[in-house]
Design a protein around this motif. Structure first.
Motif, PDB file in Angstrom:
ATOM      1  N   ALA A  31       0.822  -1.209   0.000  1.00 33.64           N
ATOM      2  CA  ALA A  31       0.000   0.000   0.000  1.00 33.64           C
ATOM      3  C   ALA A  31       0.858   1.261   0.000  1.00 33.64           C
ATOM      4  N   GLN A  32       1.914   1.255   0.801  1.00 38.54           N
ATOM      5  CA  GLN A  32       2.777   2.430   0.881  1.00 38.54           C
ATOM      6  C   GLN A  32       3.517   2.671  -0.428  1.00 38.54           C
ATOM      7  N   ALA A  33       3.809   1.597  -1.159  1.00 33.66           N
ATOM      8  CA  ALA A  33       4.545   1.733  -2.416  1.00 33.66           C
ATOM      9  C   ALA A  33       3.792   2.550  -3.456  1.00 33.66           C
ATOM     10  N   VAL A  34       2.469   2.621  -3.336  1.00 39.59           N
ATOM     11  CA  VAL A  34       1.669   3.368  -4.320  1.00 39.59           C
ATOM     12  C   VAL A  34       1.017   4.610  -3.707  1.00 39.59           C
ATOM     13  N   GLY A  35       1.441   5.003  -2.507  1.00 37.58           N
ATOM     14  CA  GLY A  35       0.868   6.186  -1.877  1.00 37.58           C
ATOM     15  C   GLY A  35      -0.602   6.019  -1.561  1.00 37.58           C
ATOM     16  N   TYR A  36      -0.959   4.876  -0.983  1.00 42.88           N
ATOM     17  CA  TYR A  36      -2.361   4.528  -0.793  1.00 42.88           C
ATOM     18  C   TYR A  36      -3.008   5.372   0.298  1.00 42.88           C
ATOM     19  N   VAL A  37      -4.325   5.617   0.133  1.00 48.53           N
ATOM     20  CA  VAL A  37      -5.132   6.306   1.133  1.00 48.53           C
ATOM     21  C   VAL A  37      -6.484   5.603   1.207  1.00 48.53           C
ATOM     22  N   GLY A  38      -6.974   5.367   2.426  1.00 45.32           N
ATOM     23  CA  GLY A  38      -8.297   4.771   2.602  1.00 45.32           C
ATOM     24  C   GLY A  38      -8.231   3.270   2.841  1.00 45.32           C
ATOM     25  N   ALA A  39      -9.374   2.597   2.608  1.00 47.85           N
ATOM     26  CA  ALA A  39      -9.484   1.151   2.826  1.00 47.85           C
ATOM     27  C   ALA A  39      -9.058   0.403   1.577  1.00 47.85           C
ATOM     28  N   GLY A  40      -8.280  -0.644   1.760  1.00 48.67           N
ATOM     29  CA  GLY A  40      -7.858  -1.487   0.639  1.00 48.67           C
ATOM     30  C   GLY A  40      -7.608  -2.899   1.109  1.00 48.67           C
ATOM     31  N   THR A  41      -7.522  -3.805   0.165  1.00 50.47           N
ATOM     32  CA  THR A  41      -7.312  -5.212   0.489  1.00 50.47           C
ATOM     33  C   THR A  41      -6.212  -5.781  -0.387  1.00 50.47           C
ATOM     34  N   VAL A  42      -5.193  -6.337   0.249  1.00 50.63           N
ATOM     35  CA  VAL A  42      -4.118  -6.998  -0.480  1.00 50.63           C
ATOM     36  C   VAL A  42      -4.377  -8.499  -0.421  1.00 50.63           C
ATOM     37  N   GLU A  43      -4.524  -9.108  -1.581  1.00 45.38           N
ATOM     38  CA  GLU A  43      -4.910 -10.516  -1.665  1.00 45.38           C
ATOM     39  C   GLU A  43      -3.700 -11.380  -1.985  1.00 45.38           C
ATOM     40  N   PHE A  44      -3.623 -12.517  -1.273  1.00 46.10           N
ATOM     41  CA  PHE A  44      -2.529 -13.466  -1.455  1.00 46.10           C
ATOM     42  C   PHE A  44      -3.097 -14.853  -1.761  1.00 46.10           C
ATOM     43  N   ILE A  45      -2.367 -15.583  -2.579  1.00 44.73           N
ATOM     44  CA  ILE A  45      -2.598 -17.017  -2.741  1.00 44.73           C
ATOM     45  C   ILE A  45      -1.586 -17.718  -1.849  1.00 44.73           C
ATOM     46  N   ALA A  46      -2.056 -18.633  -1.014  1.00 40.96           N
ATOM     47  CA  ALA A  46      -1.161 -19.346  -0.100  1.00 40.96           C
ATOM     48  C   ALA A  46      -1.269 -20.839  -0.333  1.00 40.96           C
ATOM     49  N   GLU A  47      -0.156 -21.543  -0.220  1.00 43.93           N
ATOM     50  CA  GLU A  47      -0.168 -23.003  -0.320  1.00 43.93           C
ATOM     51  C   GLU A  47       0.538 -23.592   0.888  1.00 43.93           C
ATOM     52  N   GLU A  48      -0.004 -24.714   1.355  1.00 41.65           N
ATOM     53  CA  GLU A  48       0.510 -25.329   2.568  1.00 41.65           C
ATOM     54  C   GLU A  48       1.772 -26.115   2.267  1.00 41.65           C
ATOM     55  N   LEU A  49       2.768 -25.959   3.124  1.00 41.63           N
ATOM     56  CA  LEU A  49       4.032 -26.681   2.991  1.00 41.63           C
ATOM     57  C   LEU A  49       3.971 -27.985   3.779  1.00 41.63           C
ATOM     58  N   ASP A  50       4.975 -28.816   3.600  1.00 42.64           N
ATOM     59  CA  ASP A  50       4.989 -30.121   4.266  1.00 42.64           C
ATOM     60  C   ASP A  50       4.977 -30.004   5.784  1.00 42.64           C
ATOM     61  N   ASP A  51       5.553 -28.913   6.306  1.00 41.96           N
ATOM     62  CA  ASP A  51       5.596 -28.739   7.762  1.00 41.96           C
ATOM     63  C   ASP A  51       4.341 -28.066   8.312  1.00 41.96           C
ATOM     64  N   GLY A  52       3.334 -27.834   7.436  1.00 45.91           N
ATOM     65  CA  GLY A  52       2.089 -27.227   7.875  1.00 45.91           C
ATOM     66  C   GLY A  52       2.066 -25.718   7.790  1.00 45.91           C
ATOM     67  N   ASP A  53       3.244 -25.096   7.560  1.00 43.58           N
ATOM     68  CA  ASP A  53       3.284 -23.650   7.410  1.00 43.58           C
ATOM     69  C   ASP A  53       2.772 -23.268   6.017  1.00 43.58           C
ATOM     70  N   LEU A  54       2.614 -21.978   5.771  1.00 42.51           N
ATOM     71  CA  LEU A  54       2.084 -21.506   4.497  1.00 42.51           C
ATOM     72  C   LEU A  54       3.121 -20.664   3.758  1.00 42.51           C
ATOM     73  N   ARG A  55       3.217 -20.877   2.452  1.00 42.98           N
ATOM     74  CA  ARG A  55       3.989 -19.996   1.583  1.00 42.98           C
ATOM     75  C   ARG A  55       2.978 -19.155   0.814  1.00 42.98           C
ATOM     76  N   PHE A  56       3.215 -17.844   0.727  1.00 45.74           N
ATOM     77  CA  PHE A  56       2.217 -16.985   0.101  1.00 45.74           C
ATOM     78  C   PHE A  56       2.792 -16.229  -1.085  1.00 45.74           C
ATOM     79  N   TYR A  57       1.892 -15.916  -2.027  1.00 47.08           N
ATOM     80  CA  TYR A  57       2.239 -15.148  -3.220  1.00 47.08           C
ATOM     81  C   TYR A  57       1.260 -13.982  -3.362  1.00 47.08           C
ATOM     82  N   PHE A  58       1.771 -12.828  -3.758  1.00 49.15           N
ATOM     83  CA  PHE A  58       0.892 -11.696  -4.040  1.00 49.15           C
ATOM     84  C   PHE A  58      -0.004 -12.028  -5.234  1.00 49.15           C
ATOM     85  N   MET A  59      -1.281 -11.727  -5.109  1.00 48.10           N
ATOM     86  CA  MET A  59      -2.212 -11.968  -6.209  1.00 48.10           C
ATOM     87  C   MET A  59      -2.686 -10.645  -6.811  1.00 48.10           C
ATOM     88  N   GLU A  60      -3.232  -9.751  -5.977  1.00 50.20           N
ATOM     89  CA  GLU A  60      -3.705  -8.463  -6.465  1.00 50.20           C
ATOM     90  C   GLU A  60      -4.050  -7.592  -5.273  1.00 50.20           C
TER      91      GLU A  60
END
Length: 668
Positions: A263-292
């Motif tokens: 959000a800061q990278a684009v000078g954001y103001v107000g309410a916004g939502t950063v969406e991620f795609i996450a996949e579960e790893l073998d140890d149960g933790d999550l790896r995430f990728y920026f989606m939009e």
């Protein structure tokens, strides 16, 4: 604070903004299309201005009319809601040029995040992990097909300017790519005015986790925690919850920091939502990728409000008025668990085909509106009893939001709220939502975007309300309607009373697509027996009002509700619901057998493509035409092998529900 704002949207979000503004002493102006002249959001505001035609392009997408309405009513600011113009940088800039405050981010921020491809390039520069894919400008079909082969199937085609699952298709084979691409581009152009797409590797068991961010004009930016929106159909969300099950504190902090940085990278103001795609790893933790990043308030924002105790719409108004954020990051505390269910006019058993028509009955559980309550569900809705669900807009009727001390309590409260919801009219997904909430995967928080497909047997093939109980309810309701309650004279009664002997009453029903005959034998002393096929039960029923009946079959007792819609009877029970047709043989005495095999429009809409020609041989399941309705494309396929005998519509035609589209050889 503003004195007056114009709400450039419709439905439940317009109602929500109007309620919050009223609490703050701010007057509101509604805008409406021809189809929405009597809509709830129009009545919720202090003033209203007509925009014109029913289609979004003739009303809610014509931002010049929005500006004219704002000037004419003296509004100082414009709230865009979500959807329509909420992420339109030209509209945001036009508001600024007209001296109006756009209650959202600056146009530059919308521009930076509005293109998925450009946003991903920006995130790559910021070091945010991305799903492998092609995000370039070259959208030549041959280039995109080559990139899909390089990435490796399955791939996901996504509209660059899109959202809400529109212009998005999963493709598993190279031979299917061209057709899926053409469909995505048409849908993207129709929904967003931009046919540009990107192609990414399809994560096989993805979770959809998003972070709510908020920024003010003083340079402060914080996140308000995450929401898990993994339960989806047709790439659109069904259930949303907060916090995300299984997300560790460390991963939550990492994702939150990444969202704030975005959000800061684009000078954001107000309410916004950063969406991620996450996949579960073998140890149960999550790896995430920026989606939009969605540069607006989200449909699912109430779950964040429920666990934080904050009013995000109020925050929007205060930030847009130049005030600093009401809290800092250290002040944000999540408590308990919240879940939101989207109640839509659609038929889950028919591939979630959107439905239209009048909402004949709308009975909701005891609830609150717009404000947090820890015990009652919250209802955000833009429709009420008697309102018309049209084909012009999104199919969502309302949202039910529940809160619990933990996830188990929230699940129980959501099931109870859905069980108390009675809707009659267009097909709806309430019973389906109850099955999802009770499914093994959802209860155990085994979440990913394919949950509905994975639980198909439990969600679509599960037994519903037993036919004998549905029949007993319909019979009890019919007898109660015929009974004379005002006149005690027994000779005036119409419920089969006899001085001697008994009476036999026959009901022709259709339950679950099967025609059955229910017979009630009544004795003069009031006792009755229900016969359904070879089965018999002693029957005792007592009307309780509002369509509710206490029904006893043998030694079992249930409270059932019956609501009428023509010959249809919707039967509701604590453990399910069922639609029954009560046939009137006299009313249908002159009917003839309907035509069979004709290919007709399943709902009103616009023909956007014809895939065959007259005289062409087709095989069962082959695509014949594409219908656009409720901002989504629906493919009409051949029900059997045959030859196209006649094309009765052309691309661009608007058709009514049931309109014949084409004929195959051999149709009667």
């Amino acid at each position: 604070m503003f004195r007056k704002i114009l709400i450039a949207n419709r439905g439940e979000i317009a109602c929500r903004v109007a309620a919050t503004a009223r609490r703050l002493g701010v007057r509101t102006v509604a805008v409406y299309s021809d189809a929405d002249a009597g809509a709830r959001h129009v009545m919720a505001c202090d003033e209203a201005v007509a925009l014109g035609g029913a289609a979004p392009r003739d009303s809610y997408l014509r931002w010049q009319r929005m500006l004219d309405a704002a000037r004419a009513t003296g509004a100082e600011a414009v709230h865009p809601g979500y959807g329509f113009l909420s992420e339109n940088e030209d509209f945001a800039q036009a508001c600024a040029d007209a001296g109006l405050v756009f209650i959202g981010p600056p146009p530059a921020a919308i521009r930076a995040m509005g293109s998925k491809a450009a946003a991903k390039a920006l995130m790559a520069q910021a070091g945010v992990p991305l799903v492998p894919g092609y995000h370039g400008e070259d959208n030549d079909p041959a280039r995109l097909a080559d990139e899909a082969g390089r990435i490796g199937y399955p791939v996901l085609i996504k509209a660059s300017a899109g959202g809400g699952g529109k212009g998005m298709r999963r493709v598993d084979r190279a031979e299917d790519f061209a057709a899926a691409l053409a469909s995505c581009q048409r849908e993207a152009q129709a929904s967003f005015g931009d046919a540009h797409v990107l192609v990414e590797r399809y994560v096989l068991k993805p979770r959809h986790i998003e972070i709510q961010v908020f920024a003010d004009t003083q340079g402060h930016c914080i996140h308000l925690g995450e929401r898990d929106c993994s339960v989806q159909r047709r790439h659109q969300k069904v259930l949303e919850e907060s916090p995300a099950p299984g997300l560790t504190a460390a991963r939550r902090a990492e994702m939150g920091a990444a969202a704030v940085a975005a959000a800061q990278a684009v000078g954001y103001v107000g309410a916004g939502t950063v969406e991620f795609i996450a996949e579960e790893l073998d140890d149960g933790d999550l790896r995430f990728y920026f989606m939009e990043m969605n540069t607006r308030l989200q449909v699912e924002h109430p779950v964040t409000e429920a666990v934080t105790g904050l009013d995000l719409v109020e925050w929007q108004l205060r930030v847009a008025a130049g005030e600093p954020l009401p809290a800092r990051q250290a002040d944000i505390v999540q408590r308990g668990h919240a879940i939101e269910a989207r109640i839509c006019a659609e038929n889950p058993e028919a591939g979630f085909l959107p439905a239209t028509g009048r909402l004949v009955v709308a009975r909701w559980p005891e609830h609150v509106e717009f404000r947090r309550d820890e015990h009652l569900p919250r209802l955000d809705g833009g429709f009420g009893e008697g309102d018309e669900i049209t084909p012009w807009y999104d199919s969502m009727i309302a949202k039910l939001i529940v809160w619990g001390e933990d996830r188990a309590q929230a699940l129980a409260r959501l099931d109870a709220a859905l069980a108390a919801t009675r809707l009659v009219g267009p097909a709806n997904n309430v019973a389906f939502l109850r099955r999802v909430v009770a499914s093994r995967s959802f209860v155990q928080a085994d979440l990913d975007t394919a949950l509905i497909e994975r639980e198909h047997a439990a969600l679509f093939d599960a037994p519903g309300l037993a036919p004998e109980w549905a029949a007993a309810a319909v019979v009890a309701d019919a007898c109660a309607a015929e009974a004379t309650t005002v006149d005690a004279d027994p000779w005036s009664r119409r419920d089969g009373w006899r001085l001697r002997g008994g009476a036999r009453r026959r009901f022709e029903l259709e339950i679950g697509g099967e025609r059955v005959v229910a017979t009630v034998q009544r004795r003069h002393d009031g006792e009755a027996v229900l016969e359904l096929g070879e089965q018999r039960w002693p029957l005792l029923a007592r009307a309780l009002g509002d369509g509710r009946h206490e029904v006893r079959l043998g030694d079992q007792r249930r409270l059932l509700a019956v609501h009428r819609d023509g010959e249809r009877r919707a039967v509701f029970a604590p453990d399910g619901q069922l639609l029954v047709t009560l046939h009137d043989p006299i009313a249908h005495a002159g009917d003839h057998a309907g035509e069979t095999g004709r290919l007709s429009a399943p709902m009103p809409g616009k023909i956007v493509a014809i895939a065959v020609e007259a005289g062409q041989a087709v095989r069962r399941g082959q695509a014949l035409a594409v219908l656009e309705a409720m901002k989504m494309e629906h493919t009409i396929t051949a029900p059997r092998d045959g030859v196209v005998e006649a094309l009765l519509v052309r691309a661009g035609d608007t058709v009514a529900e049931g309109s014949e589209l084409l004929r195959l050889s051999g149709d009667e």
